[in-house]
Design a protein around this motif. Structure first.
Motif, PDB file in Angstrom:
ATOM      1  N   GLU A 124       1.071  -1.204  -0.105  1.00  0.00           N
ATOM      2  CA  GLU A 124      -0.051   0.043   0.001  1.00  0.00           C
ATOM      3  C   GLU A 124       0.828   1.274  -0.043  1.00  0.00           C
ATOM      4  OE1 GLU A 124      -3.357   0.179   2.778  1.00  0.00           O
ATOM      5  OE2 GLU A 124      -3.737   2.200   2.323  1.00  0.00           O
ATOM      6  N   SER A 133       0.603   4.316  -2.777  1.00  0.00           N
ATOM      7  CA  SER A 133       0.089   5.410  -2.102  1.00  0.00           C
ATOM      8  C   SER A 133       0.506   6.555  -3.048  1.00  0.00           C
ATOM      9  CB  SER A 133       0.281   5.520  -0.798  1.00  0.00           C
ATOM     10  OG  SER A 133       1.664   5.832  -0.450  1.00  0.00           O
ATOM     11  N   LEU A 150       1.111  -8.159  -5.734  1.00  0.00           N
ATOM     12  CA  LEU A 150       0.091  -7.214  -5.442  1.00  0.00           C
ATOM     13  C   LEU A 150       0.339  -6.108  -6.492  1.00  0.00           C
ATOM     14  CD1 LEU A 150      -0.463  -7.556  -1.658  1.00  0.00           C
ATOM     15  CD2 LEU A 150      -2.065  -8.107  -3.396  1.00  0.00           C
ATOM     16  N   ALA A 172      -2.271  -4.816  -9.265  1.00  0.00           N
ATOM     17  CA  ALA A 172      -3.069  -3.376  -9.298  1.00  0.00           C
ATOM     18  C   ALA A 172      -2.740  -2.692 -10.703  1.00  0.00           C
ATOM     19  CB  ALA A 172      -2.532  -2.423  -8.249  1.00  0.00           C
ATOM     20  N   SER A 177      -2.341   4.954   1.383  1.00  0.00           N
ATOM     21  CA  SER A 177      -2.841   5.328  -0.036  1.00  0.00           C
ATOM     22  C   SER A 177      -4.134   6.404   0.035  1.00  0.00           C
ATOM     23  CB  SER A 177      -3.273   4.002  -0.757  1.00  0.00           C
ATOM     24  OG  SER A 177      -4.464   3.615  -0.268  1.00  0.00           O
ATOM     25  N   LEU A 209      -9.441   0.167 -10.125  1.00  0.00           N
ATOM     26  CA  LEU A 209      -8.542  -1.004 -10.051  1.00  0.00           C
ATOM     27  C   LEU A 209      -7.646  -0.800  -8.749  1.00  0.00           C
ATOM     28  CD1 LEU A 209      -7.830  -3.955 -10.812  1.00  0.00           C
ATOM     29  CD2 LEU A 209      -5.939  -2.892 -12.193  1.00  0.00           C
ATOM     30  N   GLN A 210      -7.202   0.067  -8.720  1.00  0.00           N
ATOM     31  CA  GLN A 210      -6.009   0.573  -7.701  1.00  0.00           C
ATOM     32  C   GLN A 210      -6.837   0.516  -6.328  1.00  0.00           C
ATOM     33  OE1 GLN A 210      -2.852   3.099  -7.802  1.00  0.00           O
ATOM     34  NE2 GLN A 210      -1.992   2.304  -9.683  1.00  0.00           N
ATOM     35  N   VAL A 229      -7.692  -3.192  -5.350  1.00  0.00           N
ATOM     36  CA  VAL A 229      -6.540  -3.816  -4.951  1.00  0.00           C
ATOM     37  C   VAL A 229      -6.320  -3.486  -3.494  1.00  0.00           C
ATOM     38  CG1 VAL A 229      -4.022  -4.354  -5.122  1.00  0.00           C
ATOM     39  CG2 VAL A 229      -5.576  -4.302  -7.404  1.00  0.00           C
ATOM     40  N   VAL A 230      -6.251  -2.019  -3.119  1.00  0.00           N
ATOM     41  CA  VAL A 230      -5.792  -1.763  -1.864  1.00  0.00           C
ATOM     42  C   VAL A 230      -6.978  -2.380  -0.949  1.00  0.00           C
ATOM     43  CG1 VAL A 230      -5.918   0.250  -0.535  1.00  0.00           C
ATOM     44  CG2 VAL A 230      -4.657   0.308  -2.501  1.00  0.00           C
ATOM     45  N   ASP A 289      -7.496  -6.744  -1.553  1.00  0.00           N
ATOM     46  CA  ASP A 289      -6.377  -7.625  -1.772  1.00  0.00           C
ATOM     47  C   ASP A 289      -5.184  -7.160  -0.741  1.00  0.00           C
ATOM     48  OD1 ASP A 289      -7.225  -9.465  -3.685  1.00  0.00           O
ATOM     49  OD2 ASP A 289      -6.489  -7.926  -5.373  1.00  0.00           O
ATOM     50  N   ILE A 290      -5.350  -5.943  -0.191  1.00  0.00           N
ATOM     51  CA  ILE A 290      -4.204  -5.539   0.639  1.00  0.00           C
ATOM     52  C   ILE A 290      -4.930  -5.409   2.105  1.00  0.00           C
ATOM     53  CG2 ILE A 290      -2.578  -3.697   1.383  1.00  0.00           C
ATOM     54  CD1 ILE A 290      -2.140  -3.188  -1.533  1.00  0.00           C
TER      55      ILE A 290
END
Lengths: 282, 357
Positions: A76, A80, A100, A104, B44, B63-64, B67-68, B71-72
Motif C-alpha cells: 500500500e 499510495s 500485489l 494493481a 494510500s 482497479l487500484q 486492490v488496496v 487484496d491488501i
C-alpha cells in the motif's frame, strides 16, 4: 486464480519491458540505488515520484518520498504515491508485494543485477526503454561503457594487488566479500585481485582465512556501520598479521559508488585504482 | 504464582465475574473500532466509504482502490485478528498449563521451531528441486515455518511423555533445550546466508503483516479458528489445574487430555500465526497479564478476553506500523513492544497496591 493472476502479471511485465510502456511512466517509482542513478543520468528525474531507502545518490533523490527498504516494501505504501511505472532492481520485494503491485495493474520493470561493464550497459538500456527514451539510453550506455573501458585500461599493476573487501567488523568478526559479489566485480575492474575469491558471497571468515588470504590492501565502505577507526581495523589480530596490516593500507569508499554498479561505475573504478596506486608499492 | 490462585471469597468472585463480563463487551467494541481503523487507514488514502458509495451507485470500482481494499487491507485485517488472538490465547493457555506467569509460545519451542523452518526456507530454498520450488512459490516460507513449529512441539511432547503421563516440568525444561538447539541450527544457516538472505531473515524475525495475502489468510484461518474454538472448553480445566495436578484430578478433570488439547491448540495456532506474520513477540505474554490485573485470573473469561484484546492490540500496532513512516513501514514486532511495553508497566505500577502479584 493466483496462477492466472501471476500469468497476467507476467504478460504485463513483458509488455512493460517493450516499447509499449513508453506512453506511460509519468509517475515513476525507482527501487534500487543504481536504478535511481540511471534515471537521473538519463535526465528523466522529473518523472520520479518516490524512491527506496537505498537510493541515496544524487543527493536530490533524498528529497523524494521513501517507500522503505528495497527488499521489504509495503504494497500500500508503494501504491499510495499512485505510480504508473515501477523500475525495480533484481531482488526488490518481498515477492508478495511485487505480486500485489502487478495485480494493481502497475507495470513493474525488473532491472537485472550484474557486476561488470556489460551488466551496467544492460541496466541503462532497460531503464531507458521502460521510460520511452531508448535513444538516450543507447547513448548513455555507450558513453558509460567507454568510460569503464577507459578506466579499466589505465588501472592495475603487475603483479595485481590482493584486495580484501571487509563489509563489516562487528564484534571483531570479519565479514568479507568472496566471488560473485559486487565488491569482487569492482576489485577486478580496478585491475586488482580479490584476496578471498575462493569463497562465494559475503561471508564471515575466520581469522586464519584472513591471514591465509594475505591481502595487500583492506577495502571498506566509508559508511559501513558506526565508525570503525583505522586503528581498530589494524588492531584486529588477523588483519594486523597480513601485509595490509603491516603496511597500514586501508581504502574507504562510499558504498553506493563502490558497489552500486550504476552509471558512476567508471568513477568508482578510477577512484579505487588511484587509491590502490597511491597506497600501493611504487 | 499467587495471582493464578482461583481461591477467592464468593462475593469477590462474583464481583470479578461481572467485571470480566462487562470487560468482554468493552473489548469487543474496542476490536470493532480497531477493525474499522485498519480498513480505513492506510498510506494510500483509499477510502472504503467512497468505494461503497461507488458500488451502491453502480459505478465500477477503480482497479487500484479494489486492490488496496480487497487484496491488501482486508486480508491484512483478518490476518491481524487471527494472529493477535492466536498469540494472546496461546500465551494464556500456556501460562495456565505451566502455572508459570512467564510462559509464552517461545517456551514450548513453537516459535524457535517455526523460526528455524523459516530460516531453512529462506537460506536453503534454492536447493529444492525447481519443480517443487515453483509449486510452493510464495507459500514456501510460511509452510516451512508451520512445519518447523509443529515438529518442535511433537518432539517436545514425545520427550515429556512417559507411560501416558506428560510431565509439565519436563516439557518446560526440554522446551528451553529444544529452543537452544533450534537457535544453534539457525545460527549455522545464518553463517551460510548471503547478504540479501540476512536482510530477509532480520525482517522476518521482526514480523510484519504486509505480506498477508488471501491464500495465507485462508490457509491459516481453519487452524487458528479451530484452536480458538477449543479454548472455551479448556477454561474450567485450567482453573482446576492452578491448584496443582493432583487436586485437579480429584476435581474430576481429565488432566492428560487437557494437556494434550492445550499443546495441540497452541502449536496449531502459533505455527499458523508465525507463518503469516513472522516473529511477533510480546503479545502472548502481556495480553493475558494485563487482563488478569484488570479482571482476575478466571480462565473462563480470561481466554475469551485474551482473544479480543490480542486481536485489537495487533490491529492497533499494524495501523501504527503502516502509518508512522508512510509510505515505508515499521516492523510489527517493534511496534507491539513499543506500544504495549510502557502501557503494561503503567497498569502494573498503578494496580500494584490493589492486586497481590
Amino acid at each position: 486464480m493466483t496462477a492466472l493472476r501471476q500469468a497476467g502479471a507476467f504478460v504485463l511485465l513483458l509488455c512493460a519491458a517493450g516499447p509499449a510502456a513508453a506512453a506511460d511512466g509519468h509517475r515513476v517509482v525507482s527501487l534500487g540505488g543504481a536504478v535511481t542513478e540511471i534515471v537521473y543520468a538519463l535526465g528523466e528525474e522529473g518523472r520520479l515520484v518516490a524512491r527506496d531507502t537505498t537510493s541515496s545518490f544524487p543527493p536530490e533523490a533524498q528529497g523524494l518520498p521513501d517507500v522503505g527498504y528495497v527488499r521489504q516494501l509495503s504494497p500500500e505504501g508503494v501504491l499510495s504515491v499512485a505510480p504508473d511505472l515501477i523500475l525495480a532492481e533484481e531482488g526488490a520485494g518481498p515477492p508478495e508485494t511485487m505480486a500485489l503491485l502487478r495485480a494493481a495493474a502497475v507495470p513493474v520493470v525488473e532491472v537485472p543485477a550484474g557486476f561488470d561493464a556489460a551488466a551496467v550497459e544492460a541496466k541503462i538500456r532497460i531503464v531507458a526503454s521502460a521510460l520511452g527514451v531508448p535513444e538516450r539510453g543507447e547513448a548513455l550506455a555507450g558513453r558509460v561503457g567507454d568510460e569503464i573501458a577507459g578506466a579499466t585500461a589505465g588501472a592495475g599493476s603487475t603483479p595485481p594487488q590482493r584486495v580484501l573487501f571487509v563489509l563489516s567488523l562487528q564484534g571483531g568478526r570479519v565479514m568479507a566479500a568472496g566471488s560473485g559479489t559486487a565488491a569482487d566485480g569492482i576489485i577486478r575492474l580496478a585491475g586488482a585481485e580479490n584476496a578471498l575469491s575462493g569463497i562465494a558471497g559475503y561471508k564471515p571468515v575466520t581469522d586464519e582465512a584472513v591471514i591465509a588470504a594475505a591481502p595487500d590492501v583492506i577495502l571498506m565502505m566509508a559508511n559501513a556501520g558506526p565508525g570503525v577507526a583505522d586503528d581498530a581495523v589494524f588492531s584486529h589480530p588477523a588483519i594486523h598479521a597480513t601485509p595490509a596490516g603491516a603496511a597500514r593500507r586501508l581504502v574507504r569508499m562510499d558504498g553506493l559508488l563502490l558497489v552500486g554498479f550504476g552509471p558512476r561505475t567508471a568513477e568508482a573504478v578510477s577512484t579505487l585504482a588511484a587509491a590502490l596506486a597511491v597506497e600501493g608499492k611504487p | 504464582m499467587t495471582m493464578l490462585r482461583p481461591v477467592a471469597l464468593a462475593a469477590d468472585a462474583a464481583d470479578r465475574s461481572a467485571r470480566a463480563r462487562s470487560l468482554t463487551g468493552a473489548l469487543a467494541l474496542l476490536l470493532a473500532g480497531m477493525a474499522l481503523a485498519s480498513l480505513t487507514l492506510g498510506a494510500s488514502g483509499v477510502s472504503p466509504w467512497a468505494a461503497l458509495a461507488d458500488l451502491a451507485a453502480g459505478r465500477p470500482l477503480d482497479l487500484q482502490a479494489r486492490v488496496v481494499l480487497w487484496d491488501i487491507r482486508l486480508p491484512r485485517l483478518l490476518a491481524g485478528m487471527l494472529v493477535g488472538a492466536a498469540l494472546a490465547v496461546s500465551g494464556a493457555v500456556l501460562q495456565g498449563l505451566f502455572r508459570n506467569p512467564l510462559a509464552d509460545p517461545g517456551l514450548v519451542g513453537v516459535s524457535a521451531g517455526a523460526g528455524l523452518g523459516a530460516i531453512c526456507a529462506i537460506v536453503l530454498g534454492g536447493l529444492l528441486p525447481p519443480a517443487l520450488h515453483a509449486a510452493l512459490g510464495l507459500a514456501l516460507v510460511p509452510v516451512a515455518a508451520f512445519a518447523g513449529g509443529g515438529l518442535a512441539v511433537v518432539t517436545l511432547y514425545a520427550l515429556a511423555t512417559r507411560a501416558g503421563r506428560t510431565s509439565v516440568a519436563t516439557m518446560l525444561l526440554a522446551g528451553i533445550a529444544l529452543g537452544a538447539i533450534a537457535a544453534a541450527l539457525s545460527g549455522i544457516l545464518i553463517a551460510m546466508a548471503d547478504d540479501a538472505q540476512l536482510r530477509d531473515l532480520t525482517f522476518w524475525s521482526l514480523g510484519s503483516l504486509s505480506g498477508a495475502t488471501w491464500p495465507k489468510v485462508l490457509s491459516a484461518a481453519p487452524l487458528i479458528l479451530s484452536a480458538l474454538a477449543l479454548a472455551p472448553f479448556l477454561g474450567r480445566g485450567l482453573n482446576a489445574l492452578s491448584l496443582g495436578e493432583p487436586a485437579a484430578r480429584h476435581l474430576g478433570i481429565g488432566v492428560e487430555t487437557l494437556k494434550r488439547l492445550s499443546v495441540l491448540g497452541v502449536s496449531a495456532s502459533v505455527g499458523a500465526a508465525v507463518a503469516i506474520s513472522g516473529g511477533v513477540g510480546f503479545v502472548g505474554i502481556v495480553v493475558p497479564h494485563l487482563l488478569r490485573l484488570i479482571a482476575g485470573p478466571d480462565h473462563r473469561h480470561l481466554l475469551v478476553n485474551s482473544a479480543l484484546l490480542g486481536a485489537a492490540l495487533l490491529l492497533a500496532a499494524d495501523v501504527v506500523a503502516r502509518l508512522a513512516v508512510a509510505p515505508a513501514e515499521l516492523p510489527l514486532g517493534v511496534v507491539t513492544a513499543v506500544l504495549g511495553g510502557p502501557f503494561f508497566l503503567w497498569v502494573l505500577l498503578r494496580r500494584r497496591g490493589l492486586t497481590e502479584l
